[in-house]
Motif scaffolding. Structure first.
Motif, PDB file in Angstrom:
ATOM      1  N   PRO A  55       0.826  -1.207   0.000  1.00  0.00           N
ATOM      2  CA  PRO A  55       0.000   0.000   0.000  1.00  0.00           C
ATOM      3  C   PRO A  55       0.862   1.260   0.000  1.00  0.00           C
ATOM      4  CG  PRO A  55      -0.095  -1.095   2.139  1.00  0.00           C
ATOM      5  CD  PRO A  55       0.681  -1.985   1.229  1.00  0.00           C
ATOM      6  N   SER A  56       0.356   2.288  -0.641  1.00  0.00           N
ATOM      7  CA  SER A  56       1.060   3.570  -0.664  1.00  0.00           C
ATOM      8  C   SER A  56       0.266   4.617   0.103  1.00  0.00           C
ATOM      9  CB  SER A  56       1.294   4.007  -2.114  1.00  0.00           C
ATOM     10  OG  SER A  56       0.070   4.196  -2.773  1.00  0.00           O
ATOM     11  N   ASP A  81      -3.069  -5.593   9.330  1.00  0.00           N
ATOM     12  CA  ASP A  81      -2.360  -5.087   8.154  1.00  0.00           C
ATOM     13  C   ASP A  81      -2.028  -6.227   7.191  1.00  0.00           C
ATOM     14  OD1 ASP A  81      -0.736  -3.005   6.677  1.00  0.00           O
ATOM     15  OD2 ASP A  81       0.874  -4.386   7.262  1.00  0.00           O
ATOM     16  N   ARG A 116      -3.573  -6.616   3.458  1.00  0.00           N
ATOM     17  CA  ARG A 116      -2.695  -6.646   2.278  1.00  0.00           C
ATOM     18  C   ARG A 116      -3.049  -7.830   1.387  1.00  0.00           C
ATOM     19  NH1 ARG A 116       2.789  -4.034   2.701  1.00  0.00           N
ATOM     20  NH2 ARG A 116       2.628  -2.609   4.455  1.00  0.00           N
ATOM     21  N   ALA A 132      -6.521  -7.158  -0.230  1.00  0.00           N
ATOM     22  CA  ALA A 132      -6.447  -6.143  -1.298  1.00  0.00           C
ATOM     23  C   ALA A 132      -5.772  -6.727  -2.535  1.00  0.00           C
ATOM     24  CB  ALA A 132      -5.682  -4.916  -0.807  1.00  0.00           C
ATOM     25  N   GLN A 185      -2.412  -0.107  -8.635  1.00  0.00           N
ATOM     26  CA  GLN A 185      -1.992   0.378  -7.322  1.00  0.00           C
ATOM     27  C   GLN A 185      -3.115   1.164  -6.650  1.00  0.00           C
ATOM     28  OE1 GLN A 185       1.143  -0.199  -5.768  1.00  0.00           O
ATOM     29  NE2 GLN A 185      -0.049   0.511  -4.032  1.00  0.00           N
ATOM     30  N   TYR A 194      -5.679  -1.281  -5.448  1.00  0.00           N
ATOM     31  CA  TYR A 194      -5.117  -1.975  -4.290  1.00  0.00           C
ATOM     32  C   TYR A 194      -5.225  -1.089  -3.046  1.00  0.00           C
ATOM     33  CZ  TYR A 194      -1.670  -4.310  -1.324  1.00  0.00           C
ATOM     34  OH  TYR A 194      -1.043  -4.935  -0.280  1.00  0.00           O
ATOM     35  N   ASP A 195      -4.820   0.176  -3.182  1.00  0.00           N
ATOM     36  CA  ASP A 195      -4.879   1.104  -2.048  1.00  0.00           C
ATOM     37  C   ASP A 195      -6.302   1.279  -1.542  1.00  0.00           C
ATOM     38  OD1 ASP A 195      -2.140   1.486  -2.098  1.00  0.00           O
ATOM     39  OD2 ASP A 195      -2.235   3.383  -3.186  1.00  0.00           O
ATOM     40  N   TYR A 209      -7.353  -1.834   0.314  1.00  0.00           N
ATOM     41  CA  TYR A 209      -6.608  -1.895   1.578  1.00  0.00           C
ATOM     42  C   TYR A 209      -7.213  -0.927   2.597  1.00  0.00           C
ATOM     43  CZ  TYR A 209      -2.731  -1.323   4.846  1.00  0.00           C
ATOM     44  OH  TYR A 209      -1.967  -1.245   5.985  1.00  0.00           O
ATOM     45  N   LEU A 210      -7.506   0.298   2.162  1.00  0.00           N
ATOM     46  CA  LEU A 210      -8.100   1.283   3.071  1.00  0.00           C
ATOM     47  C   LEU A 210      -9.461   0.820   3.578  1.00  0.00           C
ATOM     48  CD1 LEU A 210      -7.226   4.666   1.328  1.00  0.00           C
ATOM     49  CD2 LEU A 210      -6.382   3.837   3.523  1.00  0.00           C
TER      50      LEU A 210
END
Length: 168
Positions: A26-27, A45, A49, A52, A124, A127-128, A131-132
């Motif tokens: 994640p970014s 987390d 991950r 996601a 990405q 994915y972010d 993840y959020l």
């Protein structure tokens, strides 16, 4: 010449393909909620991950690699065909095909790498977001930028126009 062409092709593929590196996690920033043990946050987390990654379906690195290789292959084939056709018109189809294949490899690899980078950024972002959502569902804190509230003063309405009787 054939081995030399393969060596040049491989070097060009590695040179351009190396430009499309993307992060593997994640970014975005997520903080544990107040009072949550850090070990629990680390477990959440890791689970988020994995979740996601499953939502995106393909890693940004894998998408980048496939797109670059496909672009190089298609560019080489198209370049060789066009080069052979133009070379035949000039009297030397073999040289035209070789030149077209080299040019097609270069431009096809560049186009594939560009496409891979664009897809990688989109992957990405997806994915972010996944993840959020996952981390938020566990009650973790998602920092955000507070928008400055703009206040507008109310302007009183204008007075009503004078009536007909007041004017005459």
């Amino acid at each position: 010449m054939n081995a030399r062409m393969r060596m040049i092709s491989a070097l060009m593929l590695f040179a351009v393909g190396g430009c499309a590196t993307l992060p593997s996690g994640p970014s975005v920033l997520v903080l544990p909620s107040e009072g949550k043990p850090f070990e629990q946050f680390q477990g959440e987390d890791a689970m988020c991950r994995d979740w996601a990654g499953g939502q995106v379906g393909i890693s940004p690195q894998q998408a980048s690699k496939e797109s670059t290789i496909n672009g190089a292959a298609i560019g080489t084939v198209l370049g060789a065909g066009i080069g052979a056709a133009l070379g035949a018109a000039g009297g030397d189809p073999g040289a035209g095909a070789a030149f077209g294949a080299g040019t097609g490899l270069l431009f096809g690899t560049a186009a594939g790498a560009d496409s891979a980078q664009t897809y990688g950024w989109q992957a990405q972002r997806r994915y972010d977001n996944a993840y959020l959502q996952c981390m938020y569902s566990y009650g973790n804190q998602i920092p955000s930028v507070a928008a400055k509230r703009r206040t507008v003063r109310a302007v009183p309405p204008p007075p009503p126009p004078p009536s007909y009787e007041d004017r005459y």
